[in-house]
Write a protein that holds these residues in place. Structure first.
Motif, PDB file in Angstrom:
ATOM      1  N   ILE A  19       3.762   2.347  -5.259  1.00  0.00           N
ATOM      2  CA  ILE A  19       3.673   1.000  -5.843  1.00  0.00           C
ATOM      3  C   ILE A  19       2.222   0.725  -6.241  1.00  0.00           C
ATOM      4  O   ILE A  19       1.949   0.051  -7.227  1.00  0.00           O
ATOM      5  CB  ILE A  19       4.210  -0.068  -4.864  1.00  0.00           C
ATOM      6  N   SER A  90      -1.964  -1.569   0.069  1.00  0.00           N
ATOM      7  CA  SER A  90      -0.643  -0.982  -0.193  1.00  0.00           C
ATOM      8  C   SER A  90      -0.420   0.138   0.830  1.00  0.00           C
ATOM      9  O   SER A  90      -0.229   1.301   0.473  1.00  0.00           O
ATOM     10  CB  SER A  90      -0.616  -0.447  -1.627  1.00  0.00           C
ATOM     11  N   ALA A 189       8.304  -6.850  -2.088  1.00  0.00           N
ATOM     12  CA  ALA A 189       8.886  -6.058  -3.182  1.00  0.00           C
ATOM     13  C   ALA A 189      10.301  -5.606  -2.827  1.00  0.00           C
ATOM     14  O   ALA A 189      10.595  -5.319  -1.657  1.00  0.00           O
ATOM     15  CB  ALA A 189       8.012  -4.839  -3.445  1.00  0.00           C
ATOM     16  N   ILE A 192      12.078   0.478  -3.501  1.00  0.00           N
ATOM     17  CA  ILE A 192      11.725   1.415  -4.582  1.00  0.00           C
ATOM     18  C   ILE A 192      11.626   2.809  -3.970  1.00  0.00           C
ATOM     19  O   ILE A 192      11.039   2.977  -2.893  1.00  0.00           O
ATOM     20  CB  ILE A 192      10.355   1.053  -5.206  1.00  0.00           C
ATOM     21  N   THR A 194       9.990   5.675  -3.151  1.00  0.00           N
ATOM     22  CA  THR A 194       8.644   6.262  -3.081  1.00  0.00           C
ATOM     23  C   THR A 194       8.658   7.269  -1.928  1.00  0.00           C
ATOM     24  O   THR A 194       9.662   7.377  -1.215  1.00  0.00           O
ATOM     25  CB  THR A 194       7.592   5.177  -2.765  1.00  0.00           C
ATOM     26  N   ILE A 222       7.952   0.021 -10.057  1.00  0.00           N
ATOM     27  CA  ILE A 222       6.556  -0.150  -9.610  1.00  0.00           C
ATOM     28  C   ILE A 222       5.752  -0.933 -10.657  1.00  0.00           C
ATOM     29  O   ILE A 222       4.803  -1.634 -10.318  1.00  0.00           O
ATOM     30  CB  ILE A 222       5.861   1.196  -9.274  1.00  0.00           C
ATOM     31  N   VAL A 225       6.524  -4.733 -10.158  1.00  0.00           N
ATOM     32  CA  VAL A 225       5.826  -5.242  -8.973  1.00  0.00           C
ATOM     33  C   VAL A 225       4.317  -5.287  -9.264  1.00  0.00           C
ATOM     34  O   VAL A 225       3.617  -6.235  -8.893  1.00  0.00           O
ATOM     35  CB  VAL A 225       6.141  -4.371  -7.735  1.00  0.00           C
TER      36      VAL A 225
END
Ligand code: 0WD
Length: 256
Positions: A19, A90, A189, A192, A194, A222, A225
């Motif tokens: 992200i 992050s 978020a 996703i 990842t 991503i 976001v």
């Protein structure tokens, strides 16, 4: 562009699926100079190759589990770039067994580790950045959280606890840093795929359910976001602090 003349630090780049990478691309497209931190030395070559796509960017090593490492990294960045306008955190980690077993089996060490890396490191980063006097007026701090802090999500376990602590830390930090005119927010978020998400049991089921039930019937990307973090870095969000913004195609509002 909304981030013209702004320098932003993005902490926790891992690869092109991160992200953090979506956030970096968006920040750059909107005019920012981007600086990165990464965790593991063995990934440096690949990260350097990736960030070539963002001219002028550079990646610094930083272990979020160590105040010394955060201090060393932020000092180096301040010396090289001067004051910056925002920091995006992050970063998260939990032991694999704590995401596989029932939550009740979480060890004392595993609980502390997840909270240390995923929540406390944001507090430490904010404090150290302020101590180093490396922030321009109006600077913006952002972190990423997930709905597993609010509701029980299969396999999220101790990470949900760590994210709940992170979200509450955002509120307390917003009060302390508000005195200096800095803002602090979290983006919750949607799921996703990842590298970190691979650690969560049945993650693809979560993606399927979101697609079926979210008001916008889709999973987030991503880049979407990342656009929300660009908004939070920018002066367009000047009156928003202490907030958890859901960037999840509305999934969190759904009941039965
Ligand atoms: O569905 C998802 N993927 C969601 C992720 C939904 C909602 C929120 N998030 C959050 C995550 O919890 C995390 O806080 O977004 C943030 C970024 O997650 P990501 O983009 O899914 O994950 P990934 O690309 O795997 O990067 C996470 C990175 C680590 O990668 P490695 O594998 O090198 O440890 O977190 C960083 C690191 O870059 N990280 C650390 N950084 C510094 N020190 C540390 C550490 N000790 N541990 C992990």
């Amino acid at each position: 562009m909304i981030l013209d003349n702004k320098k932003v630090l993005i902490m926790g780049i891992r690869n092109k699926w991160s992200i953090a990478w979506g956030a970096a691309q968006s920040a750059y497209e909107h005019g920012a100079q981007v600086i990165f931190t990464y965790n593991q030395m063995e990934n440096l070559e690949k990260i350097n190759e990736l960030i070539k796509q963002i001219p002028g960017s550079k990646a610094y090593p930083c272990d979020a589990g160590s105040d010394e490492s955060i201090t060393e990294c932020l000092t180096q960045i301040k010396n090289e770039y001067g004051k910056i306008d925002g920091i995006l955190h992050s970063i998260a980690h939990a032991n694999t067994e704590d995401l596989r077993n029932d939550f009740i089996l979480t060890s004392r060490e595993g609980y502390a580790h997840a909270c240390d890396i995923s929540s406390y490191s944001f507090v430490a980063t904010a404090r150290i950045a302020r101590q180093l006097d490396m922030l321009n007026p109006g600077a913006s701090f952002i972190t990423f959280t997930y709905y597993g802090s609010e509701k029980v999500m299969e396999g999220y376990n101790v990470m949900g606890v760590a994210k709940a602590a992170l979200e509450t830390s955002v509120k307390y930090l917003s009060k302390d840093l508000g005195k200096d005119g800095y803002r602090v927010n979290a983006i919750s978020a949607g799921p996703i795929k990842t590298l970190s998400a691979k650690g969560i049991k049945d993650f693809s089921t979560i993606l399927d359910v979101v697609e079926k039930r979210a008001p916008l019937h889709n999973n987030v990307t991503i880049n979407q976001v990342g656009d929300v973090s660009t908004f939070l870095f920018s002066s367009l969000s000047n009156c928003i602090t202490g907030e958890v913004i859901h960037a999840d195609n509305g999934f969190n509002v759904t009941g039965i």
